[in-house]
Design a protein around this motif. Sequence first.
Motif, PDB file in Angstrom:
ATOM      1  N   ARG A 128       0.876  -1.173   0.000  1.00 58.95           N
ATOM      2  CA  ARG A 128       0.000   0.000   0.000  1.00 58.95           C
ATOM      3  C   ARG A 128       0.908   1.216   0.000  1.00 58.95           C
ATOM      4  NH1 ARG A 128      -4.833   0.070   4.164  1.00 58.95           N
ATOM      5  NH2 ARG A 128      -3.128  -0.064   5.695  1.00 58.95           N
ATOM      6  N   LEU A 129       0.751   2.063  -1.001  1.00 57.41           N
ATOM      7  CA  LEU A 129       1.636   3.206  -1.202  1.00 57.41           C
ATOM      8  C   LEU A 129       0.883   4.513  -1.025  1.00 57.41           C
ATOM      9  CD1 LEU A 129       3.478   2.032  -4.456  1.00 57.41           C
ATOM     10  CD2 LEU A 129       4.226   1.706  -2.094  1.00 57.41           C
ATOM     11  N   TRP A 130       1.551   5.478  -0.420  1.00 51.69           N
ATOM     12  CA  TRP A 130       1.044   6.848  -0.357  1.00 51.69           C
ATOM     13  C   TRP A 130       2.059   7.765  -1.019  1.00 51.69           C
ATOM     14  CZ3 TRP A 130       0.314   3.430   3.597  1.00 51.69           C
ATOM     15  CH2 TRP A 130      -0.982   3.299   4.134  1.00 51.69           C
ATOM     16  N   LEU A 131       1.562   8.709  -1.804  1.00 51.50           N
ATOM     17  CA  LEU A 131       2.389   9.760  -2.384  1.00 51.50           C
ATOM     18  C   LEU A 131       1.814  11.112  -1.962  1.00 51.50           C
ATOM     19  CD1 LEU A 131       2.905   8.527  -6.062  1.00 51.50           C
ATOM     20  CD2 LEU A 131       4.554   8.383  -4.180  1.00 51.50           C
ATOM     21  N   ARG A 132       2.669  11.966  -1.413  1.00 57.55           N
ATOM     22  CA  ARG A 132       2.258  13.350  -1.155  1.00 57.55           C
ATOM     23  C   ARG A 132       2.835  14.195  -2.271  1.00 57.55           C
ATOM     24  NH1 ARG A 132       4.311  14.532   3.903  1.00 57.55           N
ATOM     25  NH2 ARG A 132       5.864  16.049   3.200  1.00 57.55           N
ATOM     26  N   VAL A 133       1.959  14.801  -3.036  1.00 60.59           N
ATOM     27  CA  VAL A 133       2.361  15.524  -4.245  1.00 60.59           C
ATOM     28  C   VAL A 133       2.191  17.012  -3.998  1.00 60.59           C
ATOM     29  CG1 VAL A 133       2.111  15.667  -6.742  1.00 60.59           C
ATOM     30  CG2 VAL A 133       1.457  13.563  -5.544  1.00 60.59           C
ATOM     31  N   ARG A 134       3.172  17.799  -4.390  1.00 59.09           N
ATOM     32  CA  ARG A 134       3.189  19.236  -4.126  1.00 59.09           C
ATOM     33  C   ARG A 134       3.335  20.009  -5.419  1.00 59.09           C
ATOM     34  NH1 ARG A 134       8.275  22.471  -2.207  1.00 59.09           N
ATOM     35  NH2 ARG A 134       8.117  22.975  -4.417  1.00 59.09           N
ATOM     36  N   SER A 135       2.684  21.150  -5.510  1.00 60.48           N
ATOM     37  CA  SER A 135       2.816  21.992  -6.695  1.00 60.48           C
ATOM     38  C   SER A 135       4.224  22.570  -6.775  1.00 60.48           C
ATOM     39  CB  SER A 135       1.783  23.128  -6.664  1.00 60.48           C
ATOM     40  OG  SER A 135       1.992  23.955  -5.533  1.00 60.48           O
ATOM     41  N   ALA A 136       4.626  22.922  -7.978  1.00 55.36           N
ATOM     42  CA  ALA A 136       5.968  23.466  -8.178  1.00 55.36           C
ATOM     43  C   ALA A 136       6.026  24.963  -7.912  1.00 55.36           C
ATOM     44  CB  ALA A 136       6.434  23.183  -9.612  1.00 55.36           C
TER      45      ALA A 136
END
Length: 329
Positions: free
Chosen positions: A277-285
């Motif tokens: 089970r994977l989590w990715l926290r994605v942030r704007s540039a």
Amino acid sequence: MSRCRGHTLIELLLALALGAALIGTALTLYAQGRSALRGADAVAQLAEQARYAFATLEADVQMAGYYGLTARGSDFRFLQGGDVAAASSVTALRQGLPELGALNAAAQACGLQFALDLATPLQAANNRYAAGVDATAACAAHPAAMPLADTLTIRRAATPPVAAQPGRLQLLVDRSDPARRFVLDDGVLPPDAAPAPGRLELHDLVTRFYYVATEADGMAGVPALRVKSLTRIAGRPGFLDTEVMAGIEDLQVELAIDGGYVAPEALPPARAVRGVRLWLRVRSAVPETPDTDTRSWSYADVSYTPLGAARRFRRQVFCHVITLRNAPA
């Protein structure tokens, strides 16, 4: 003759005030609409970045433990010069054991037998950057690892059978004979090993180590998901570090076993991993004004609250479950 009457000054001022109010309201609604549209576009962009990263990870994770004509990684021995009698023992490919002296040092950069531990098709480290035992500086993160992010390693065979190639780690796999399953780096097959589709095949070995870096290529201050991939460099086996997706500022991993999910370090001995089970926290540039992220994020074993300038970046957390196709029965 009838007298013509115009508007009084009060009527004109009232009309102007009403017109200005209507124009102001229209401009405010337009600005709010533009802002909402920009926000929706930014969220859609974050979702697209997560989809691409998950698709890349999924292709590897699903195939972890696939070694051509077998899923038994513990059967393989290291072979050089085609001399079966001198091949290593099956235990010699486990991580942390004495180094295989004949193997190129660049292939051992991320740890002794790190690339070759086929008995461990998938491994992870919790909240830290960790490759294998005795990893060298050549395996360091580029340019630096994101603090508290997990790492994920997969080992498998490339899908199509290939021809022997010196300088690349490859798997020679006999479907019916566990004693004839070898890892070789010189392209030299045993004298009686003639590849035959479906019976005796040669596959390139794939070992990939995923981590989160503090900066993306050419984008200062923007984090990125990166991968170190086993390949052929200057005619010898080695690891190549490349960017997967910019904007990923955290990767978290839980391992699926019979009975539920566990953190990487909590995996019981000899328990088979059936998925992740994977989590990715994605942030704007690009930062925004005013602050767009004042929330506290809780997922996996992470509790994260952006502070200061970090609040100006829009972010989302995405979760995805991937099942191994080649998990032990």
